[in-house]
Write a protein that holds these residues in place. Structure first.
Motif, PDB file in Angstrom:
ATOM      1  N   UNK A  48       0.817  -1.219   0.000  1.00 31.15           N
ATOM      2  CA  UNK A  48       0.000   0.000   0.000  1.00 31.15           C
ATOM      3  C   UNK A  48       0.847   1.263   0.000  1.00 31.15           C
ATOM      4  N   UNK A  49       2.057   1.191   0.540  1.00 30.81           N
ATOM      5  CA  UNK A  49       2.874   2.408   0.595  1.00 30.81           C
ATOM      6  C   UNK A  49       3.365   2.860  -0.773  1.00 30.81           C
ATOM      7  N   UNK A  50       3.143   2.031  -1.812  1.00 28.61           N
ATOM      8  CA  UNK A  50       3.519   2.428  -3.168  1.00 28.61           C
ATOM      9  C   UNK A  50       2.423   3.215  -3.874  1.00 28.61           C
ATOM     10  N   UNK A  51       1.244   3.256  -3.267  1.00 30.82           N
ATOM     11  CA  UNK A  51       0.085   3.869  -3.910  1.00 30.82           C
ATOM     12  C   UNK A  51      -0.355   5.097  -3.122  1.00 30.82           C
ATOM     13  N   UNK A  52      -0.513   6.203  -3.798  1.00 25.83           N
ATOM     14  CA  UNK A  52      -1.051   7.423  -3.195  1.00 25.83           C
ATOM     15  C   UNK A  52      -2.386   7.728  -3.854  1.00 25.83           C
ATOM     16  N   UNK A  53      -3.413   7.963  -3.055  1.00 28.21           N
ATOM     17  CA  UNK A  53      -4.723   8.347  -3.573  1.00 28.21           C
ATOM     18  C   UNK A  53      -5.037   9.752  -3.089  1.00 28.21           C
ATOM     19  N   UNK A  54      -5.386  10.637  -4.019  1.00 27.73           N
ATOM     20  CA  UNK A  54      -5.686  12.031  -3.713  1.00 27.73           C
ATOM     21  C   UNK A  54      -7.129  12.364  -4.074  1.00 27.73           C
ATOM     22  N   UNK A  55      -7.795  13.110  -3.198  1.00 29.17           N
ATOM     23  CA  UNK A  55      -9.164  13.572  -3.458  1.00 29.17           C
ATOM     24  C   UNK A  55      -9.277  15.010  -2.971  1.00 29.17           C
ATOM     25  N   UNK A  56      -9.412  15.959  -3.891  1.00 31.68           N
ATOM     26  CA  UNK A  56      -9.646  17.341  -3.451  1.00 31.68           C
ATOM     27  C   UNK A  56     -11.105  17.553  -3.120  1.00 31.68           C
ATOM     28  N   UNK A  57     -11.977  17.121  -3.994  1.00 34.78           N
ATOM     29  CA  UNK A  57     -13.415  17.228  -3.761  1.00 34.78           C
ATOM     30  C   UNK A  57     -14.135  16.317  -4.732  1.00 34.78           C
ATOM     31  N   UNK A  58     -15.386  16.018  -4.423  1.00 34.05           N
ATOM     32  CA  UNK A  58     -16.253  15.267  -5.321  1.00 34.05           C
ATOM     33  C   UNK A  58     -17.464  16.101  -5.675  1.00 34.05           C
ATOM     34  N   UNK A  59     -17.992  15.852  -6.853  1.00 36.31           N
ATOM     35  CA  UNK A  59     -19.237  16.492  -7.248  1.00 36.31           C
ATOM     36  C   UNK A  59     -20.407  15.615  -6.862  1.00 36.31           C
ATOM     37  N   UNK A  60     -20.477  15.272  -5.599  1.00 35.56           N
ATOM     38  CA  UNK A  60     -21.518  14.389  -5.083  1.00 35.56           C
ATOM     39  C   UNK A  60     -20.992  12.986  -4.885  1.00 35.56           C
ATOM     40  N   UNK A  61     -21.504  12.314  -3.861  1.00 36.49           N
ATOM     41  CA  UNK A  61     -21.086  10.943  -3.576  1.00 36.49           C
ATOM     42  C   UNK A  61     -22.245  10.060  -3.153  1.00 36.49           C
ATOM     43  N   UNK A  62     -22.885  10.415  -2.019  1.00 41.16           N
ATOM     44  CA  UNK A  62     -24.090   9.752  -1.506  1.00 41.16           C
ATOM     45  C   UNK A  62     -23.888   8.263  -1.226  1.00 41.16           C
ATOM     46  N   UNK A  63     -22.653   7.784  -1.134  1.00 42.22           N
ATOM     47  CA  UNK A  63     -22.394   6.359  -0.930  1.00 42.22           C
ATOM     48  C   UNK A  63     -21.962   5.660  -2.197  1.00 42.22           C
ATOM     49  N   UNK A  64     -22.306   6.214  -3.355  1.00 46.44           N
ATOM     50  CA  UNK A  64     -21.967   5.580  -4.612  1.00 46.44           C
ATOM     51  C   UNK A  64     -20.483   5.595  -4.921  1.00 46.44           C
ATOM     52  N   UNK A  65     -19.728   6.404  -4.191  1.00 47.98           N
ATOM     53  CA  UNK A  65     -18.286   6.470  -4.406  1.00 47.98           C
ATOM     54  C   UNK A  65     -17.517   5.937  -3.199  1.00 47.98           C
ATOM     55  N   UNK A  66     -18.196   5.097  -2.403  1.00 45.42           N
ATOM     56  CA  UNK A  66     -17.516   4.475  -1.271  1.00 45.42           C
ATOM     57  C   UNK A  66     -16.705   3.262  -1.722  1.00 45.42           C
ATOM     58  N   UNK A  67     -17.306   2.387  -2.504  1.00 42.32           N
ATOM     59  CA  UNK A  67     -16.588   1.204  -2.991  1.00 42.32           C
ATOM     60  C   UNK A  67     -16.571   1.107  -4.510  1.00 42.32           C
ATOM     61  N   UNK A  68     -17.497   1.768  -5.185  1.00 41.96           N
ATOM     62  CA  UNK A  68     -17.606   1.616  -6.627  1.00 41.96           C
ATOM     63  C   UNK A  68     -16.448   2.244  -7.388  1.00 41.96           C
ATOM     64  N   UNK A  69     -15.723   3.156  -6.774  1.00 42.72           N
ATOM     65  CA  UNK A  69     -14.579   3.765  -7.439  1.00 42.72           C
ATOM     66  C   UNK A  69     -13.411   2.801  -7.556  1.00 42.72           C
ATOM     67  N   UNK A  70     -13.419   1.703  -6.798  1.00 42.02           N
ATOM     68  CA  UNK A  70     -12.301   0.763  -6.824  1.00 42.02           C
ATOM     69  C   UNK A  70     -11.988   0.298  -8.244  1.00 42.02           C
ATOM     70  N   UNK A  71     -13.019  -0.015  -9.017  1.00 45.99           N
ATOM     71  CA  UNK A  71     -12.835  -0.494 -10.385  1.00 45.99           C
ATOM     72  C   UNK A  71     -12.067   0.516 -11.227  1.00 45.99           C
ATOM     73  N   UNK A  72     -12.506   1.759 -11.200  1.00 40.21           N
ATOM     74  CA  UNK A  72     -11.917   2.779 -12.066  1.00 40.21           C
ATOM     75  C   UNK A  72     -10.495   3.132 -11.623  1.00 40.21           C
TER      76      UNK A  72
END
Length: 775
Positions: A224-248
């Motif tokens: 995991x220390x080889x991977x950095x994930x950055x999020x400045x903001x989302x244009x809405x989430x509502x739960x749909x971006x809790x696990x579904x983003x894993x694929x993309x």
């Protein structure tokens, strides 16, 4: 320098969202706005056009020969583990190897010089498969012998069989509750930039950066220390971006490392809706025993959910449906069971309320059944069954309701919106109106706050004070428009007693705060606010120790106030004081941490204290329906909602308003529909109808219960606000039911299924009128 404590530094005050102006002027940067380095590639998914099949092979010759295509990713290209299951059940491959499990399932990804090329080339694949029978809903899945995707839960208390046997009245019924698409303004997107060695940086729109980090590492076969994930903001989430983003995130990272070039993947709206999960549909079989006064004696319920082809978060979602199947009501004897069914549909996932709304609406249906059976006002039945004092305060999962304020809250709303007078007027109106019928309902909500997976109830934060007195704030929560960053910054500003404008709120990144939980379960402010406060308190403790020693005063003589630091009789500006501390080599940075106390849960026994506290609310809605067309409108809604001591009343009120409208949409216009071939046909705004501005209540009054204060030691005694008011939309659904029931003299519960579209309202009216004619 300000001489007095300005409103800009205090919690418990209104303050604009820190990015509000950027949002409305288009200056807010999202993942798709990040400048792309030279040579950036674009990926697009190739998906299945059958619901269930044995996958024999893929012929990608034409795809690879399409001009501008760089390559294709399939299951064989996964360097690590071909699984992105958020619960580790190894049932959700990035790309399948031998079985297609739903229409629209991603089978491969095309990587090309432009997004348009990748999108066009993806259509050229030839899929060799043997079509198999499929089951699309929980009832069909049960009949076909499909398994559960997660272990069912049973909650039981009291002697249920004896309770039913002794109850003078008993009603059984079935209710279909539809799902819901997240329909965020910003769809799924990931942008991966490869680094040296195993390193990769992924910019994406996710509510759970740490999970995305771990999933990308899992798929790439790197730590995991080889991977950095950055999020400045989302244009809405509502739960749909809790696990579904894993694929993309995984696809973008795989491609970036394979071709050593930056890669972006952004599906169009149709593919976003067909390839990603939604709110779970439920089929609820309920049974309720009650006495002549409408007091509940026993309850039984089975909650079968359309979970999709894999577990995803269906286990905890269906668990929470049971946790909230009591809503505000005490059940002396109760037995509730979940059935998380595997289906040949996209794997459903988290959505605002996380199963809670489906449980709450079942409770309200039983109250409604009792009201029609006994000829009472449903509000009277509700109040008769509220949780009360000792002996009537134990939930089906054996947690005591210790902070119940519903009697006061509902009574205030009842009187404040003139419910009784208006209901009498509506009944009189309906008697003289053959076509237009009105309805009114006042419904409560009691919502438990905490992740039911206890280990998620933790958070971290990082606070730096620079030697010029400016402050850098980072925490593990993600901003999806709800104002989390603003609230946490207000907490930090008040703790340091400095202006809000001194604080720089930075992107969420796994480089700064590790192992964070999803921004979900309404716990974002509770967890991250406390973690940030812990960091500030560490820094302040060092500063007080420094000042006491430097100026030879007692620690109690050091006080932060109004952008200044008082040290005995001396007063320094905050900037000057910090500069002195820096020169004295005081550490001006701290990593804060918080974990929610008191909670525990034994799933095997179905007992424990899964929730730290409850948030409460009530809404009264009035509707008018046209019995000739089934069309309706919401005339008025009054809400009184409990957010404890609000950190920011303006933001909280906005959350209540938005949650109510979204909940109303779930129960009225937002219908998901699959055809017999398993194709989702409501896959775009043209066929899937979220509420419009014109659908909001004509009169919309939202008030916060400003007298409420959290009994538990939460951040500034506030309460969560993201999810609880979503259930207030049930008041619209119940009001529609009353309007329909009026055509048959309120003698029968209409048993509307959700969503109560105009078609369903019209059919219910016709059904009740036909029944009346037969009588």
């Amino acid at each position: 320098m300000k001489d007095t404590l300005a409103i800009t530094i205090a919690a418990h005050t209104d303050r604009n969202h820190d990015s509000a102006v950027k949002h409305v002027t288009g200056r807010a940067d999202y993942t798709d706005d990040i400048a792309q380095p030279e040579g950036t590639l674009h990926a697009y998914l190739g998906v299945s056009d059958v619901a269930h099949a044995r996958l024999n092979g893929l012929d990608l010759t034409d795809v690879l020969s399409f001009p501008g295509v760089v390559g294709v990713l399939t299951a064989r290209d996964v360097p690590g583990v071909n699984d992105i299951s958020p619960t580790g059940q190894n049932d959700e491959p990035v790309f399948p190897t031998d079985r297609i499990q739903f229409h629209g399932q991603p089978l491969f990804a095309v990587v090309a010089e432009t997004r348009d090329i990748a999108r066009r080339a993806a259509e050229l694949a030839r899929v060799d498969c043997e079509v198999l029978p499929h089951a699309l809903d929980p009832i069909a899945a049960q009949e076909a012998g499909y398994p559960h995707v997660a272990s069912p839960l049973k909650l039981e208390r009291g002697d249920v069989d004896a309770g039913f046997a002794s109850a003078p009245h008993r009603i059984t019924g079935r209710m279909h509750v539809g799902g819901q698409d997240h329909m965020y303004l910003e769809g799924h997107i990931a942008f991966a930039v490869p680094g040296e060695d195993d390193d990769v940086v992924v910019h994406c729109s996710t509510q759970h950066p740490s999970e995305a980090q771990h999933m990308v590492a899992h798929v790439l076969g790197v730590p995991s220390n080889a991977v950095v994930v950055n999020v400045r903001r989302m244009g809405g989430g509502f739960g749909g971006k809790e696990s579904q983003m894993n694929l993309f995130a995984a696809v973008a990272a795989m491609a970036a490392k394979k071709w050593n070039r930056a890669v972006k993947i952004r599906p169009d709206r149709d593919q976003d809706m067909t390839a990603t999960g939604k709110r779970h549909d439920f089929v609820i079989d309920y049974e309720v025993g009650f006495d002549d006064a409408g007091r509940i004696q026993a309850v039984g319920g089975t909650f079968a959910a359309r979970c999709g082809f894999s577990a995803d978060l269906s286990g905890p979602v269906t668990d929470r449906a049971l946790f909230h199947a009591d809503n505000a009501y005490f059940y002396p004897n109760v037995r509730l069971t979940s059935r998380p069914m595997k289906t040949n549909t996209v794997s459903n996932t988290a959505f605002r309320g996380f199963g809670g709304p489906q449980g709450v609406i079942a409770a309200e249906r039983m109250i409604e059944e009792i009201a029609y059976a006994t000829g009472q006002d449903p509000l009277d039945v509700r109040k008769a069954n509220f949780y009360g004092s000792e002996g009537r305060n134990l939930t089906p999962y054996h947690q005591e309701v210790e902070d119940n304020i519903l009697d006061r809250l509902v009574t205030e709303l009842e009187h404040g919106c003139a419910y009784r007078q208006r209901r009498a007027g509506i009944i009189a109106f309906n008697e003289g109106s053959p076509v237009l019928k009105k309805g009114i309902a006042l419904t409560p909500v009691k919502f438990g706050i905490s992740f039911t997976a206890t280990w998620y109830n933790q958070a971290g934060a990082l606070v730096h004070v620079y030697n010029d007195g400016s402050v850098h704030l980072n925490h593990g929560g993600t901003e999806m428009g709800q104002g989390l960053n603003t609230k946490v910054a207000q907490v930090v500003a008040e703790a340091f007693q400095i202006d809000f404008e001194r604080i720089k709120i930075t992107k969420t990144t796994t480089e700064k705060v590790p192992n964070t939980s999803a921004t979900a379960a309404s716990s974002g402010t509770d967890l991250n606010g406390m973690a940030a406060l812990n960091a500030v308190e560490q820094i302040k403790a060092r500063l007080v120790e420094f000042a006491a020693e430097r100026w030879q005063v007692a620690p109690e003589a050091v006080r932060f106030a109004s952008n200044r630091v008082h040290v005995g009789d001396d007063v320094l500006s905050f900037d000057a004081f910090i500069r002195q501390a820096y020169l004295a080599r005081v550490q001006l940075s701290a990593a804060g941490f918080y974990k929610t106390p008191k909670i525990h849960w034994d799933r095997q026994k179905g007992q424990g204290r899964p929730f730290y506290y409850y948030a409460y609310g009530a809404a009264c809605s009035e509707v008018t329906i046209d019995t000739l067309t089934g069309e309706y409108r919401v005339e008025r809604t009054d809400i009184l909602h409990d957010v404890g001591r609000s950190l920011n009343p303006a933001l909280d009120k906005g959350q209540v308003e938005g949650a109510f409208v979204q909940g109303m949409g779930w129960l009225t216009t937002e219908e998901l529909w699959w055809d017999e071939a398993g194709r989702l046909r409501t896959h775009a705004p043209s066929t899937y109808k979220i509420p419009l501005a014109s659908d909001r209540p004509r009169i919309f009054n939202v008030t916060l219960a400003d007298w409420s204060e959290n009994r538990e030691l939460t951040i500034k005694r506030s309460k969560a606000v993201g999810e609880p008011p979503f259930m207030l939309g049930i008041s619209v659904f119940e009001a529609l039911s009353m309007a329909v029931a009026s055509v048959a003299g309120y003698r029968e519960c209409p048993r509307l299924d959700a969503p109560a579209t105009p078609e369903r309202v019209l059919m219910a009216v016709a059904r009740l009128r036909a029944g009346g004619e037969r009588r």
